[in-house]
Design a protein around this motif. Sequence first.
Motif, PDB file in Angstrom:
ATOM      1  N   ALA A  62      96.946 150.050  58.116  1.00  0.00           N
ATOM      2  CA  ALA A  62      98.199 149.918  57.430  1.00  0.00           C
ATOM      3  C   ALA A  62      98.856 148.585  57.917  1.00  0.00           C
ATOM      4  O   ALA A  62      99.364 147.739  57.221  1.00  0.00           O
ATOM      5  CB  ALA A  62      99.163 150.963  57.464  1.00  0.00           C
ATOM      6  N   LEU A  63      98.967 148.537  59.130  1.00  0.00           N
ATOM      7  CA  LEU A  63      99.616 147.339  59.773  1.00  0.00           C
ATOM      8  C   LEU A  63      98.805 145.882  59.532  1.00  0.00           C
ATOM      9  O   LEU A  63      99.756 144.906  59.291  1.00  0.00           O
ATOM     10  CB  LEU A  63      99.858 147.564  61.192  1.00  0.00           C
ATOM     11  N   GLY A 117     109.743 147.995  54.043  1.00  0.00           N
ATOM     12  CA  GLY A 117     109.700 146.440  54.046  1.00  0.00           C
ATOM     13  C   GLY A 117     109.429 145.957  55.272  1.00  0.00           C
ATOM     14  O   GLY A 117     109.001 144.773  55.285  1.00  0.00           O
ATOM     15  N   SER A 118     109.476 146.433  56.342  1.00  0.00           N
ATOM     16  CA  SER A 118     108.940 145.960  57.627  1.00  0.00           C
ATOM     17  C   SER A 118     107.629 145.740  57.811  1.00  0.00           C
ATOM     18  O   SER A 118     106.933 146.383  57.264  1.00  0.00           O
ATOM     19  CB  SER A 118     109.899 146.679  58.681  1.00  0.00           C
ATOM     20  N   ASN A 119     107.380 144.571  58.531  1.00  0.00           N
ATOM     21  CA  ASN A 119     105.894 144.798  58.822  1.00  0.00           C
ATOM     22  C   ASN A 119     105.498 144.725  60.498  1.00  0.00           C
ATOM     23  O   ASN A 119     104.701 144.203  60.825  1.00  0.00           O
ATOM     24  CB  ASN A 119     105.377 143.678  58.136  1.00  0.00           C
ATOM     25  N   GLU A 120     106.781 145.072  61.157  1.00  0.00           N
ATOM     26  CA  GLU A 120     106.460 145.172  62.707  1.00  0.00           C
ATOM     27  C   GLU A 120     105.911 146.368  63.205  1.00  0.00           C
ATOM     28  O   GLU A 120     105.337 146.161  64.381  1.00  0.00           O
ATOM     29  CB  GLU A 120     108.041 145.089  63.234  1.00  0.00           C
ATOM     30  N   ALA A 442     100.006 134.379  65.063  1.00  0.00           N
ATOM     31  CA  ALA A 442      99.200 135.312  64.385  1.00  0.00           C
ATOM     32  C   ALA A 442      99.257 136.684  65.042  1.00  0.00           C
ATOM     33  O   ALA A 442      99.341 136.633  66.333  1.00  0.00           O
ATOM     34  CB  ALA A 442      97.538 135.092  64.414  1.00  0.00           C
ATOM     35  N   GLU A 443      99.701 137.451  64.360  1.00  0.00           N
ATOM     36  CA  GLU A 443      99.910 138.883  64.893  1.00  0.00           C
ATOM     37  C   GLU A 443      98.898 139.655  65.521  1.00  0.00           C
ATOM     38  O   GLU A 443      97.611 139.353  64.791  1.00  0.00           O
ATOM     39  CB  GLU A 443     100.848 139.826  63.892  1.00  0.00           C
ATOM     40  N   TYR A 444      98.977 140.079  66.574  1.00  0.00           N
ATOM     41  CA  TYR A 444      98.105 141.090  67.037  1.00  0.00           C
ATOM     42  C   TYR A 444      98.732 142.525  67.048  1.00  0.00           C
ATOM     43  O   TYR A 444      99.760 142.821  66.801  1.00  0.00           O
ATOM     44  CB  TYR A 444      97.861 140.732  68.619  1.00  0.00           C
ATOM     45  N   PHE A 445      97.764 143.679  67.289  1.00  0.00           N
ATOM     46  CA  PHE A 445      98.184 144.850  66.887  1.00  0.00           C
ATOM     47  C   PHE A 445      97.769 145.831  68.044  1.00  0.00           C
ATOM     48  O   PHE A 445      96.729 145.800  68.519  1.00  0.00           O
ATOM     49  CB  PHE A 445      97.504 145.400  65.640  1.00  0.00           C
ATOM     50  N   ARG A 446      98.587 146.583  68.412  1.00  0.00           N
ATOM     51  CA  ARG A 446      98.250 147.745  69.639  1.00  0.00           C
ATOM     52  C   ARG A 446      98.933 148.982  69.113  1.00  0.00           C
ATOM     53  O   ARG A 446      99.978 149.463  68.646  1.00  0.00           O
ATOM     54  CB  ARG A 446      98.767 146.892  70.718  1.00  0.00           C
TER      55      ARG A 446
END
Length: 449
Positions: A62-63, A117-120, A442-446
């Motif tokens: 999802a993120l 609406g957030s993508n954080e 560029a975002e990273y995800f954890r």
Amino acid sequence: MMKPLPRFLRNFARRDDGALTAFGIFLTITMICVGGLAIDVANAIKVRTHLQVAADSAAHAALVAREYKTEAEAKAIAVNIAQAALPPSGFGATIEPSDIQFGQWDASSQVFTIDPGSNEAVMVNTQRLQARANGVGTYFLRFVGLNNIDVVRQSVFETYYPTCFREGFVAEQRVDVQSNNTYGNGFCIHSNDHVEINNGNTFMTGTIVSMPDKDDLIIPSSGTGSNPGLNEALRSGSYQMRILDRIDDIIAGVEDPNSPYFRTDYVDIDPLTGDPVNRVTLSGNGPGVQLSDWVSGAVHELNCNSPTKKVNFGKPGEVFSKGVVVTNCILQFASVELHDVIVISTNTDADAFSASSGLTVGRDDGCSPGGGAQLVTLGGMKFPSDLQVYGGQLIAAKTISFAARPDGIEGVSIVSGEEIDGSSLINVGFCGGAGMDNNFMAEYFRLAT
């Protein structure tokens, strides 16, 4: 007076053979109860594990999808991912769009706040509930009236930006820094191959020097003793260079107000149409980029008929403020200053950007907001003398080599798809991300929890 019991009954009452039979019956019943309860508990734990794996996979999907998709589209992707692991035909409605919430994650308080609406960050629940007619069935507990167990698992993923990509030298291949440099607290040097360091460098507390295997570090025979702080700075690790995969998106996005790579601080927008107010066409066959042709807040397009065409950018001492340049030419910068400027190049030459000396990327303002600049190219960069970077960013698909002014770097992100060759006698100041808000990330995800 009561009549005495028959003799055979009195004899039976006195006998003690077979006394363990009753105990055996009670023991058997107890073992059946414990075993049955163990089966129900083990089954619930197995289901819980399946739900957790599905929740983690769905939250991550999802993120990642939220970068380019709407919230509804990202939720649909997450539901599909979870249902691939837990098909509804066998497990029922373990996840629905309403089980997915976007918002913010506070790591210090471990609290997730829903913010549509957030993508954080994202929170995902996977559930097997009696209310959804997919509760976990029991074997033994049904004898005490509990036919189903409710099992719920939750996963929270968040986005983050690694320190090395905020401020640092990061390369896919070798990073080679020379001697007698000082790196400020928090600065990062990273290679996905190895790092080479000469003598006399000082690494302040909190500095990071990393590569997949820190034992691959190449240093003089004197060892880390000739580089104070290096031992404490060394780390093993690698990064996927996500920002390098975005170069084409950045090139396309700097002119598109709907792109995350568009910078309203640099380009003026028409409030009625939502498009850039000014677009300026510059000729690759002319004098190049001149201050007299510069329009503040405009997108400047500079096209050359040949990818080997070299074009000048400015004259010594000129300051270019607020604007974007998009070109396919080889740019040769004079000793100019770039404030609130993005320069984008599709040229793939090893020296797509170069300057003989004195190029200043960003305003020397002590890490104050605004005034930064970004250079991005599909080629390489070569700045052999007196480069200065203040709250700026250099991104190249190929090698970046530079020699900087001793106190000319304060707040810099340099990312190369090949190598970085740095200079000697520089003092690299650390801004902690201040004044670098317009850099491309560029975002990273954890997994948060």
